[in-house]
Design a protein around this motif. Structure first.
Motif, PDB file in Angstrom:
ATOM      1  N   THR A  20     -46.751  39.003  -2.393  1.00 66.47           N
ATOM      2  CA  THR A  20     -46.599  37.641  -0.857  1.00 66.47           C
ATOM      3  C   THR A  20     -47.158  39.315   0.400  1.00 66.47           C
ATOM      4  O   THR A  20     -47.937  38.335   0.886  1.00 66.47           O
ATOM      5  CB  THR A  20     -45.039  37.576  -0.306  1.00 66.47           C
ATOM      6  N   LEU A  21     -47.246  40.750   0.660  1.00 69.35           N
ATOM      7  CA  LEU A  21     -48.170  40.939   1.842  1.00 69.35           C
ATOM      8  C   LEU A  21     -49.210  40.947   1.372  1.00 69.35           C
ATOM      9  O   LEU A  21     -49.709  40.699   1.955  1.00 69.35           O
ATOM     10  CB  LEU A  21     -47.051  42.890   1.030  1.00 69.35           C
ATOM     11  N   LEU A  22     -49.542  40.504  -0.391  1.00 69.83           N
ATOM     12  CA  LEU A  22     -50.622  41.355   0.160  1.00 69.83           C
ATOM     13  C   LEU A  22     -52.073  39.829   0.547  1.00 69.83           C
ATOM     14  O   LEU A  22     -52.986  40.397   1.152  1.00 69.83           O
ATOM     15  CB  LEU A  22     -51.419  41.386  -1.647  1.00 69.83           C
ATOM     16  N   GLN A  23     -51.083  38.681   0.452  1.00 70.57           N
ATOM     17  CA  GLN A  23     -51.382  37.840   0.906  1.00 70.57           C
ATOM     18  C   GLN A  23     -51.267  37.197   2.446  1.00 70.57           C
ATOM     19  O   GLN A  23     -52.407  36.928   3.368  1.00 70.57           O
ATOM     20  CB  GLN A  23     -50.891  35.822   0.517  1.00 70.57           C
ATOM     21  N   MET A  24     -50.743  38.434   3.318  1.00 72.29           N
ATOM     22  CA  MET A  24     -51.169  38.255   4.340  1.00 72.29           C
ATOM     23  C   MET A  24     -51.613  38.816   5.283  1.00 72.29           C
ATOM     24  O   MET A  24     -52.242  39.814   4.688  1.00 72.29           O
ATOM     25  CB  MET A  24     -49.555  38.900   4.973  1.00 72.29           C
ATOM     26  N   ASP A  25     -52.268  38.316   6.801  1.00 66.13           N
ATOM     27  CA  ASP A  25     -53.688  39.360   7.077  1.00 66.13           C
ATOM     28  C   ASP A  25     -52.596  40.370   7.995  1.00 66.13           C
ATOM     29  O   ASP A  25     -51.410  40.351   8.064  1.00 66.13           O
ATOM     30  CB  ASP A  25     -53.965  38.354   8.423  1.00 66.13           C
ATOM     31  N   ASP A  26     -53.582  41.777   8.394  1.00 68.79           N
ATOM     32  CA  ASP A  26     -52.821  42.529   9.542  1.00 68.79           C
ATOM     33  C   ASP A  26     -51.668  42.203  10.195  1.00 68.79           C
ATOM     34  O   ASP A  26     -50.404  42.788  10.126  1.00 68.79           O
ATOM     35  CB  ASP A  26     -54.057  43.379  10.037  1.00 68.79           C
ATOM     36  N   ASN A  27     -51.854  40.803  11.239  1.00 68.36           N
ATOM     37  CA  ASN A  27     -51.017  40.786  12.750  1.00 68.36           C
ATOM     38  C   ASN A  27     -49.579  40.270  11.598  1.00 68.36           C
ATOM     39  O   ASN A  27     -48.220  41.326  11.870  1.00 68.36           O
ATOM     40  CB  ASN A  27     -51.539  40.206  13.020  1.00 68.36           C
ATOM     41  N   ASN A  28     -50.168  39.627  10.840  1.00 67.45           N
ATOM     42  CA  ASN A  28     -48.512  39.138  10.097  1.00 67.45           C
ATOM     43  C   ASN A  28     -47.995  40.052   9.308  1.00 67.45           C
ATOM     44  O   ASN A  28     -46.363  40.124   9.097  1.00 67.45           O
ATOM     45  CB  ASN A  28     -48.776  38.146   9.030  1.00 67.45           C
ATOM     46  N   LEU A  29     -48.653  41.150   8.803  1.00 68.52           N
ATOM     47  CA  LEU A  29     -47.915  42.045   7.875  1.00 68.52           C
ATOM     48  C   LEU A  29     -47.255  43.200   8.851  1.00 68.52           C
ATOM     49  O   LEU A  29     -45.928  43.064   7.699  1.00 68.52           O
ATOM     50  CB  LEU A  29     -49.126  42.668   7.440  1.00 68.52           C
ATOM     51  N   VAL A  30     -48.004  43.164  10.133  1.00 73.94           N
ATOM     52  CA  VAL A  30     -47.670  44.106  10.653  1.00 73.94           C
ATOM     53  C   VAL A  30     -46.040  43.611  10.779  1.00 73.94           C
ATOM     54  O   VAL A  30     -45.117  44.121  11.470  1.00 73.94           O
ATOM     55  CB  VAL A  30     -47.789  44.427  11.932  1.00 73.94           C
ATOM     56  N   CYS A  31     -45.706  42.594  11.802  1.00 71.90           N
ATOM     57  CA  CYS A  31     -45.104  41.489  12.165  1.00 71.90           C
ATOM     58  C   CYS A  31     -43.678  41.472  10.944  1.00 71.90           C
ATOM     59  O   CYS A  31     -42.443  41.858  11.293  1.00 71.90           O
ATOM     60  CB  CYS A  31     -45.039  40.334  12.578  1.00 71.90           C
ATOM     61  N   TRP A  32     -44.148  41.685  10.033  1.00 71.98           N
ATOM     62  CA  TRP A  32     -43.432  41.195   8.757  1.00 71.98           C
ATOM     63  C   TRP A  32     -42.585  42.256   8.777  1.00 71.98           C
ATOM     64  O   TRP A  32     -41.337  42.494   8.245  1.00 71.98           O
ATOM     65  CB  TRP A  32     -43.577  40.406   7.493  1.00 71.98           C
ATOM     66  N   LEU A  33     -43.455  43.606   8.024  1.00 72.58           N
ATOM     67  CA  LEU A  33     -42.584  44.688   8.361  1.00 72.58           C
ATOM     68  C   LEU A  33     -41.715  45.124   9.352  1.00 72.58           C
ATOM     69  O   LEU A  33     -40.436  45.671   9.142  1.00 72.58           O
ATOM     70  CB  LEU A  33     -43.611  45.747   8.138  1.00 72.58           C
ATOM     71  N   VAL A  34     -42.037  45.013  10.237  1.00 70.61           N
ATOM     72  CA  VAL A  34     -41.078  44.871  11.606  1.00 70.61           C
ATOM     73  C   VAL A  34     -40.345  43.690  11.195  1.00 70.61           C
ATOM     74  O   VAL A  34     -38.959  44.807  11.994  1.00 70.61           O
ATOM     75  CB  VAL A  34     -41.967  44.811  13.261  1.00 70.61           C
ATOM     76  N   ASN A  35     -40.163  43.161  11.146  1.00 68.77           N
ATOM     77  CA  ASN A  35     -38.488  42.479  10.796  1.00 68.77           C
ATOM     78  C   ASN A  35     -38.165  43.045  10.062  1.00 68.77           C
ATOM     79  O   ASN A  35     -36.700  42.894  10.244  1.00 68.77           O
ATOM     80  CB  ASN A  35     -39.052  40.780  11.035  1.00 68.77           C
ATOM     81  N   GLN A  36     -38.461  43.153   9.044  1.00 66.80           N
ATOM     82  CA  GLN A  36     -38.066  43.436   7.822  1.00 66.80           C
ATOM     83  C   GLN A  36     -37.085  45.542   7.688  1.00 66.80           C
ATOM     84  O   GLN A  36     -35.552  44.680   8.037  1.00 66.80           O
ATOM     85  CB  GLN A  36     -38.533  43.821   6.497  1.00 66.80           C
ATOM     86  N   THR A  37     -37.852  46.038   8.800  1.00 67.46           N
ATOM     87  CA  THR A  37     -37.305  47.532   9.271  1.00 67.46           C
ATOM     88  C   THR A  37     -36.108  46.720  10.344  1.00 67.46           C
ATOM     89  O   THR A  37     -35.116  47.310  10.137  1.00 67.46           O
ATOM     90  CB  THR A  37     -37.810  47.715   9.920  1.00 67.46           C
ATOM     91  N   ARG A  58     -52.098  52.755   9.492  1.00 69.29           N
ATOM     92  CA  ARG A  58     -51.326  52.737   8.600  1.00 69.29           C
ATOM     93  C   ARG A  58     -51.683  51.665   7.410  1.00 69.29           C
ATOM     94  O   ARG A  58     -51.423  52.248   6.615  1.00 69.29           O
ATOM     95  CB  ARG A  58     -49.553  53.911   8.203  1.00 69.29           C
ATOM     96  N   ILE A  59     -52.370  50.867   8.221  1.00 71.94           N
ATOM     97  CA  ILE A  59     -52.489  48.995   7.589  1.00 71.94           C
ATOM     98  C   ILE A  59     -52.969  49.480   6.116  1.00 71.94           C
ATOM     99  O   ILE A  59     -52.411  48.763   4.678  1.00 71.94           O
ATOM    100  CB  ILE A  59     -52.723  48.289   8.622  1.00 71.94           C
ATOM    101  N   HIS A  60     -54.013  50.433   5.654  1.00 72.78           N
ATOM    102  CA  HIS A  60     -54.874  50.722   5.231  1.00 72.78           C
ATOM    103  C   HIS A  60     -54.259  51.183   3.627  1.00 72.78           C
ATOM    104  O   HIS A  60     -53.825  50.910   2.827  1.00 72.78           O
ATOM    105  CB  HIS A  60     -55.589  51.795   5.088  1.00 72.78           C
TER     106      HIS A  60
END
Length: 72
Positions: A20-37, A58-60
């Protein structure tokens, strides 16, 4: 950012479904991680902004960890 927030954030990264995470682009990944946290620990606006910038910087590394977890 407090140590508790940092631990919770990295716990989200470690426990997330890799594909799931690998399919997200950077912006969506950042938003998802912030929301989950923020579902695990209450953050004010400043902390949320700081976490977002922290993730972006630290996205890479995050993608490398997720990729490694996929094959573990």
């Amino acid at each position: 950012m407090t140590p508790q927030v940092m631990r919770q954030f990295w716990s989200v990264v470690e426990n997330a479904h890799s594909q799931t995470l690998l399919q997200m682009d950077d912006n969506n990944l950042v938003c998802w991680l912030v929301n989950q946290t923020t579902m695990r620990v209450l953050l004010n606006v400043n902390e949320t902004d700081f976490l977002s910038e922290y993730i972006k910087s630290r996205i890479h590394l995050i993608r490398d960890i997720v990729c490694e977890n996929q094959y573990s």
